[in-house]
Design an enzyme around this catalytic site. Structure first.
Site, short mmCIF file in Angstrom:
data_model
loop_
_atom_site.label_atom_id
_atom_site.label_comp_id
_atom_site.label_asym_id
_atom_site.label_seq_id
_atom_site.Cartn_x
_atom_site.Cartn_y
_atom_site.Cartn_z
N ASP A 221 26.85 6.53 -19.54
CA ASP A 221 25.60 6.73 -18.81
C ASP A 221 25.16 8.18 -18.89
OD1 ASP A 221 25.88 4.14 -18.19
OD2 ASP A 221 25.99 4.40 -16.01
N GLU B 201 20.58 -5.29 -5.74
CA GLU B 201 21.53 -5.11 -6.82
C GLU B 201 22.59 -6.21 -6.84
OE1 GLU B 201 20.45 -2.51 -8.36
OE2 GLU B 201 22.03 -1.80 -9.73
N LEU C 282 13.99 4.94 -11.05
CA LEU C 282 13.94 6.19 -10.29
C LEU C 282 14.24 7.36 -11.20
CD1 LEU C 282 16.06 5.10 -7.19
CD2 LEU C 282 13.63 5.67 -7.14
N LYS D 51 23.77 4.43 -4.34
CA LYS D 51 23.16 3.82 -5.51
C LYS D 51 24.17 2.87 -6.12
CE LYS D 51 20.41 4.93 -9.58
NZ LYS D 51 21.04 4.06 -10.56
S1 IVH Z 1 15.20 1.46 -5.12
C1 IVH Z 1 11.15 2.05 -7.67
N1 IVH Z 1 17.53 1.54 -4.00
O1 IVH Z 1 18.88 2.09 -9.31
C2 IVH Z 1 12.64 2.11 -7.56
N2 IVH Z 1 17.46 1.26 -6.34
O2 IVH Z 1 17.06 3.86 -11.15
C3 IVH Z 1 13.21 0.98 -6.79
N3 IVH Z 1 19.66 1.00 -7.38
O3 IVH Z 1 16.62 -0.12 -10.76
C4 IVH Z 1 14.67 1.01 -6.71
N4 IVH Z 1 20.83 1.15 -5.54
O4 IVH Z 1 18.97 -0.98 -10.17
C5 IVH Z 1 16.87 1.43 -5.15
N5 IVH Z 1 19.52 1.61 -2.84
C6 IVH Z 1 18.85 1.49 -3.97
C7 IVH Z 1 19.53 1.28 -5.20
C8 IVH Z 1 18.79 1.19 -6.36
C9 IVH Z 1 20.87 0.98 -6.85
C10 IVH Z 1 19.39 0.87 -8.81
C11 IVH Z 1 18.40 -0.18 -9.15
C12 IVH Z 1 17.22 0.55 -9.73
C13 IVH Z 1 17.84 1.82 -10.20
C14 IVH Z 1 16.84 2.94 -10.16
#
Ligand code: IVH
Length: 696
Positions: free
Chosen positions: A43, A185, A93, A127
């Site tokens: 990654d 997720e 993000l 995350k």
């Molecule tokens: S919010 C517009 N919250 O991280 C963005 N994402 O790079 C909405 N992810 O695609 C995503 N934990 O797969 C959000 N607490 C969290 C998250 C999360 C993991 C992942 C998800 C997303 C990626 C963003």
């Protein structure tokens, strides 16, 4: 890709070509990651590619490609599933990698919203490192579930998602919008991941590199019954399309999701200002090893949803959120033993055997220690507690030793002096052609070392050595496995095995006939090929030719080698006097012929062959006895060809111009040697003139 030049130094043309290359590379990695669930790079390396792409685009905004990786999220969906268009795109993000990046995020938000001193409220959520999914509920009922896909269109995996116990088929509580896409997720816990891989390994099936790939692979199964058998879990953290607003803040939204029957991450917090953001990061970092599932950072979101609305999005990512990523994960464990592995070229590689430890969700039991110098550099000893890091997703490395925890009496590792092969032959430190020591240690068992046999045989039959047609790697493997080939001489006895050869699958009369004929054709061989074929270190093709010419016959060669091995001064001097032969060749030859098994092998081989006498240096050519120097670029011959040709015609080839030089052959780009030649009045020829002179 070549080492990156600083972005400010790039010309526009370089930027175009690098952006093209980056787009291709990232697209290929996306396919491996999203469609094949089998990433080829870590990654961190992937992020670095994306970052580089973004930096170049920031400097050359007019070069942003229509298919730029920065405008794309994920990869196109696989054909196996039908397409689902998300009601609202599933975006990604941006990443923050440092405290400074985090402070900059806060500053950007405040600038954009023109806020005063009052600290902004954010949520800080772990995350989760899995794959995102979108669940569409209509009147509280789950009607469709999809993967992210390219962000706009995902894959319909409804039936698979329905098998997850943590995904409600019907929303609990009340107050949900008539239509809502819940996002979150899908992931696998460490224990479940280990159990899954163990079952797969026992059944001889492919194992997954990490929990995230295992989760993705498990969800994207054609048969939902397989998904049902995988203990996938789900955390909800966001939403897409909604028929009506249902909360004022992210924090409130999370609590609603929970009330409707979803699991939300228990570590999530509401924080204020940069200090709050940084504190949450440290806390999450400390929690990370104890969670039982992978997280790869912290997601920060502006808490107020009206502010989120005002902030909006830039291309693929929201302005209201950011992902602060963790650095590569490290773990502590104990070094239980250092084993030595022998490669096919005889190089000895130390391997660390470790008390099993989980690093980033993968159980690590081995790590490479590269070579003896690396062990010395780390001063790592058996019994030591070591810090392990997974570089990329695959190869774990020992980065340091926790000296305070060294057990009493732990001794520095002694690199073995003999090879672990059956022969227990001495291990020698490899030297370069100039005689400098390298970090590599090799078994001197050569042909007799079972680890090296195959590599040696491959060299022996190769085009520039014995050049045996029909005897390639595949055949060598088959014959050595059956015990028919233990040394090169056996090749010339294969005809005795004709009946057995015919019994091997796909070995018909014709192919066996051709193979044996190919072998017979080489029973008579030039002395230089014979010498080169032995595979003595540092005796390459050119050296073999020089030695063949110098000794003339195989008998003279073998006798001289015995004397060199016995350190006979006269024999060594004779070899040393040969053109371009020095210490490294002499040492290698002496070591090789000092080994009884090597000598036995060579004599056995010689007994099977007719080795031709080498051509004596010519005396009747235009260049016989002359000293020639080649300089600059040659266009019709390679340097080696030119040299071999000159030597064949009785000339001596030298690397530097002196009073003794008779001819300098100069091609384009010739420099100081040409100047010296002019000063000394040496004859200078072009390549064409040289070829005319020698009749090439
Ligand atoms: S919010 C517009 N919250 O991280 C963005 N994402 O790079 C909405 N992810 O695609 C995503 N934990 O797969 C959000 N607490 C969290 C998250 C999360 C993991 C992942 C998800 C997303 C990626 C963003």
């Amino acid at each position: 890709m070549s080492p990156a030049r600083p972005v400010p130094d790039l010309t526009e043309a370089e930027a175009v070509s690098e952006l093209t290359a980056l787009a291709d590379a990232i697209a290929a990695h996306d396919i491996r990651y999203y469609q094949q669930d089998e990433p080829a790079i870590s990654d961190a390396d992937y992020d670095a590619l994306k970052r580089r792409n973004g930096e170049i685009e920031a400097r050359f905004p007019h070069l942003v490609r229509e298919n730029s990786p920065s405008l794309r999220v994920g990869a196109a969906r696989s054909e196996q599933f039908s397409a689902v268009e998300h009601g609202v795109p599933m975006l990604s993000l941006d990443n923050a990698f440092s405290d400074d990046d985090t402070a900059e995020f806060d500053a950007r938000v405040r600038r954009f919203l023109k806020l005063g001193e009052e600290p902004v409220a954010f949520t800080a959520e772990p995350k989760i490192d899995g794959l995102s999914a979108s669940l569409r509920y209509e009147n509280g009922l789950l009607v469709r579930g999809a993967t992210r896909g390219d962000g706009r269109v995902g894959e319909d995996v409804t039936e698979n998602l329905r098998t997850l116990s943590e995904i409600p088929k019907r929303l609990a509580g009340a107050g949900w919008p008539e239509i809502i896409e819940i996002r979150g997720e899908v992931y696998l816990g460490h224990e479940e991941f280990a159990a899954l891989n163990e079952t797969a390994a026992v059944a001889g099936q492919k194992t997954y590199a990490n929990p995230r790939n295992a989760a993705a692979g498990s969800l994207r199964q054609i048969d939902p019954r397989i998904t049902a058998g995988r203990p996938l879990r789900f955390f909800a953290y966001a939403w897409g399309l909604i028929s009506a607003p249902f909360a004022q803040t992210q924090w409130e939204a999370l609590s609603k999701l929970k009330a409707w029957g979803f699991r939300t991450t228990p570590q999530s917090r509401r924080v204020h200002g940069v200090e709050g953001l940084l504190e949450a990061y440290r806390e999450m970092e400390a929690l990370r090893p104890h969670l039982g599932y992978d997280i790869d950072g912290v997601v920060y979101k502006v808490d107020r949803l009206d502010w989120q609305n005002r902030l909006g999005f830039v291309s693929r990512a929201p302005r209201w959120g950011i992902a602060r990523k963790f650095p590569a994960e490290q773990a502590r464990t104990v070094l239980e033993a250092i084993d030595i592995q022998v490669g096919r070229t005889g190089a000895l590689t130390p391997v660390a055997r470790l008390t099993p430890v989980t690093v980033g969700g993968v159980v690590v039991t081995n790590a490479t220690l590269h070579n003896a110098d690396e062990i010395a550099r780390l001063d790592v000893r058996v019994g030591d507690t070591v810090i392990l890091q997974r570089a990329g997703d695959v190869i774990p490395q020992i980065v340091s030793v926790v000296i305070e925890e060294r057990p009493q009496g732990a001794k520095p590792f002694e690199f073995p002096q003999v090879c672990p092969c059956q022969l227990h032959t001495p291990v020698v430190r490899e030297t370069t052609a100039t005689g400098a020591e390298t970090v590599v240690r090799r078994c001197s068992g050569e042909f007799a070392c079972p680890f090296q046999k195959l590599a040696h045989l491959r060299h022996f039959v190769s085009r520039r050595a014995f050049d045996i047609e029909g005897l390639g790697e595949k055949q060598l493997v088959i014959f050595t496995e059956r015990g028919w080939l233990t040394s090169p001489a056996d090749i010339f006895r294969l005809h005795e095995k004709r009946a057995e050869l015919l019994e091997i699958e796909r070995f018909g009369e014709t192919s066996v006939g051709n193979l044996l004929a190919g072998i017979e054709a080489r029973r008579t061989i030039a002395l230089d090929r014979f010498i080169y074929g032995l595979g003595v270190r540092h005796i390459g093709e050119t050296t073999a030719v020089v030695m063949a010419r110098g000794y003339g016959t195989v008998e003279a060669f073998l006798e001289a080698m015995d004397r060199v091995a016995a350190r006979d001064a006269e024999a060594i001097e004779e070899l040393d006097a040969m053109d371009q032969i020095g210490g490294a060749v002499i040492e290698a030859a002496a070591a090789y012929f000092a080994e009884d098994h090597n000598r036995a092998m060579v004599l056995d081989l010689r007994g099977e062959l007719t080795v031709l006498e080498a051509e004596k240096p010519k005396t009747d050519t235009a260049v016989a006895g002359k000293t020639v120097v080649f300089t600059g670029a040659l266009e019709r011959l390679t340097r080696d060809e030119a040299k071999a040709q000159a030597e064949r015609l009785g000339a001596k080839v030298s690397g530097s111009v002196s009073k003794k030089t008779d001819i300098v052959v100069a091609g384009p780009g010739a420099g100081s040697k040409l100047k010296t030649a002019a000063e000394l009045g040496v004859q200078v020829l072009t390549e064409d003139e040289w070829l005319e002179l020698v009749g090439g």
